[in-house]
Motif scaffolding. Structure first.
Motif, PDB file in Angstrom:
ATOM      1  N   ALA A 139       0.444  -1.151   0.369  1.00 20.90           N
ATOM      2  CA  ALA A 139       0.106   0.171   0.365  1.00 20.90           C
ATOM      3  C   ALA A 139       1.145   1.468  -0.106  1.00 20.90           C
ATOM      4  N   LEU A 140       2.511   1.328   0.743  1.00 16.71           N
ATOM      5  CA  LEU A 140       2.860   2.490   0.583  1.00 16.71           C
ATOM      6  C   LEU A 140       3.478   3.009  -0.706  1.00 16.71           C
ATOM      7  N   ASN A 146       1.415   7.480  -6.714  1.00 16.90           N
ATOM      8  CA  ASN A 146       0.555   7.040  -7.535  1.00 16.90           C
ATOM      9  C   ASN A 146       0.540   9.571  -7.181  1.00 16.90           C
ATOM     10  N   GLN A 147       1.424   9.629  -5.788  1.00 19.54           N
ATOM     11  CA  GLN A 147       2.073  11.311  -4.974  1.00 19.54           C
ATOM     12  C   GLN A 147       2.277  11.620  -5.773  1.00 19.54           C
ATOM     13  N   LYS A 148       3.734  11.266  -6.739  1.00 17.71           N
ATOM     14  CA  LYS A 148       4.285  11.774  -7.405  1.00 17.71           C
ATOM     15  C   LYS A 148       5.270  12.985  -6.978  1.00 17.71           C
ATOM     16  N   THR A 150       7.419  16.322  -5.487  1.00 20.93           N
ATOM     17  CA  THR A 150       8.619  16.314  -6.684  1.00 20.93           C
ATOM     18  C   THR A 150       9.943  16.127  -5.580  1.00 20.93           C
ATOM     19  N   SER A 151       9.673  16.424  -3.783  1.00 27.26           N
ATOM     20  CA  SER A 151      10.976  16.386  -3.328  1.00 27.26           C
ATOM     21  C   SER A 151      11.592  15.107  -2.074  1.00 27.26           C
ATOM     22  N   LYS A 152      11.865  14.665  -1.635  1.00 26.59           N
ATOM     23  CA  LYS A 152      12.334  14.028  -1.214  1.00 26.59           C
ATOM     24  C   LYS A 152      11.624  13.652   0.042  1.00 26.59           C
ATOM     25  N   TYR A 153      11.040  12.457   0.178  1.00 28.34           N
ATOM     26  CA  TYR A 153      10.665  11.866   1.513  1.00 28.34           C
ATOM     27  C   TYR A 153      11.312  11.755   2.521  1.00 28.34           C
ATOM     28  N   GLU A 220      17.375   7.821  -3.536  1.00 29.70           N
ATOM     29  CA  GLU A 220      16.429   8.536  -5.647  1.00 29.70           C
ATOM     30  C   GLU A 220      15.796   9.810  -4.686  1.00 29.70           C
ATOM     31  N   ASN A 221      14.599   8.685  -3.649  1.00 26.13           N
ATOM     32  CA  ASN A 221      13.339   9.276  -3.439  1.00 26.13           C
ATOM     33  C   ASN A 221      12.796   9.599  -2.432  1.00 26.13           C
ATOM     34  N   ALA A 222      14.084   9.429  -1.461  1.00 22.95           N
ATOM     35  CA  ALA A 222      13.694   9.429  -0.034  1.00 22.95           C
ATOM     36  C   ALA A 222      15.066  10.219   0.734  1.00 22.95           C
ATOM     37  N   ARG A 223      15.058  10.640   2.120  1.00 25.20           N
ATOM     38  CA  ARG A 223      15.585  10.803   2.883  1.00 25.20           C
ATOM     39  C   ARG A 223      16.141   9.703   4.139  1.00 25.20           C
TER      40      ARG A 223
END
Length: 312
Positions: A139-140, A146-148, A150-153, A220-223
């Motif tokens: 689910a996550l 789906n959220q797309k 632009t900044s990192k999580y 790539e998409n998270a810290r």
């Protein structure tokens, strides 16, 4: 009905494999372990053959094929981490697909060697990466897609699973055999994070001891600030008073991912996917193995984006 063998059947995790083999309607023809405390077999496959010596186990598998025309379809590897490589090779030599517990191997170059061997034959190697099949994790992943954003999580990963004095005496306490706690208890979480948030871009380690470690991982998409521990002293009083000895938490942008339940049938789901030809491959296991290898071998620094537990 497929024919299975299990190597390392006396271990803690082996029962989940036995249950998965039975739940998927298949047969255990033989199992191996140097320890003979395997009464658990009575609950699943009491008529299967058990061996404490590899040579006799291997000879029996050979005899089944040549004298009784019984083909071994899968070998499930539940042995200590440093033996996985060798036992996967044994499965392929016997013409069976391998199903291997985490971590698949300890070092990235071991994957390269296994890929070469896998390419020489028709059999495949399947990694057990069961968190990818957890409903909350799926689910996550779908939510992130789906959220797309632009900044990192921003993520805080905390995993504390208390272990007694036995841990340091066992093979798990030997980093050359287990990869230490970073590999032994952390690899599923690092696999989950790289699966959802992309490849590793940067990694820092602030603490790396026998019983705990902490650092920062940029994907790539998270810290990600992470903290792993087998020290009961790291549990909060609130957790201790409930009688629990384990605490797992993943907070994504201030929202906690709830996945305290739903673990009991993940191995059965893993087997179902493998039997459908949808197991997790060597390449899918590579990213997390590279991540934990880098963490084990990165120089420790003092300054950085530290986990709240480490700051305490």
């Amino acid at each position: 009905m497929k024919n299975f063998a299990v190597i390392g059947v006396a271990g803690y995790i082996a029962e989940r494999h036995l249950r998965a083999i039975k739940d998927t309607g298949n047969n255990l023809v033989a199992s191996l372990d140097k320890n003979d405390s395997v009464g658990i077999l009575d609950s699943y496959f009491p008529k299967s053959n058990f061996f404490v010596e590899f040579e006799r186990f291997d000879r029996y598998i050979e005899r089944l094929k040549r004298q009784e025309n019984v083909q071994l379809d899968y070998v499930s590897v539940c042995t200590p981490n440093y033996l996985h490589d060798s036992h996967i090779r044994m499965a392929l030599r016997r013409g069976a697909d391998a199903i291997c517990e985490k971590p698949l191997v300890l070092n990235p170059w071991n994957i390269d060697a296994l890929e070469a061997i896998e390419a020489e034959g028709e059999n495949s190697i399947n990694a057990v990466l069961q968190l990818r099949l957890h409903s909350s994790v799926i689910a996550l992943k779908n939510k992130i897609i789906n959220q797309k954003k632009t900044s990192k999580y921003e993520i805080d990963l905390t995993y504390i699973t208390s272990r007694g004095n036995w841990y340091g005496i066992s093979w798990k306490g030997d980093e050359s055999k287990s990869g230490g706690i970073i590999t032994n208890i952390g690899i599923h979480f690092f696999d989950m994070l790289t699966w959802i948030f992309g490849k590793e871009q940067e990694s820092h380690v602030y603490l790396r001891e026998f019983n705990k470690a902490s650092g920062y991982l940029e994907l790539e998409n998270a810290r990600v600030r992470w903290f792993l521990s087998i020290d009961e002293g790291d549990l909060s009083n609130e957790i201790i008073t409930t009688g629990k000895r384990t605490y797992r938490s993943i907070v994504v942008d201030g929202e906690e991912l709830e996945f305290s339940d739903g673990f009991t049938d993940l191995h059965t789901k893993t087997y179902q996917e493998i039997l459908r030809g949808r197991g997790f491959s060597l390449q899918e296991a590579r990213a997390s193995i590279e991540t934990v290898y880098n963490i084990r071998n990165t120089k420790i620094i003092n300054k950085g984006f530290k986990h709240p537990y480490l700051c305490k």
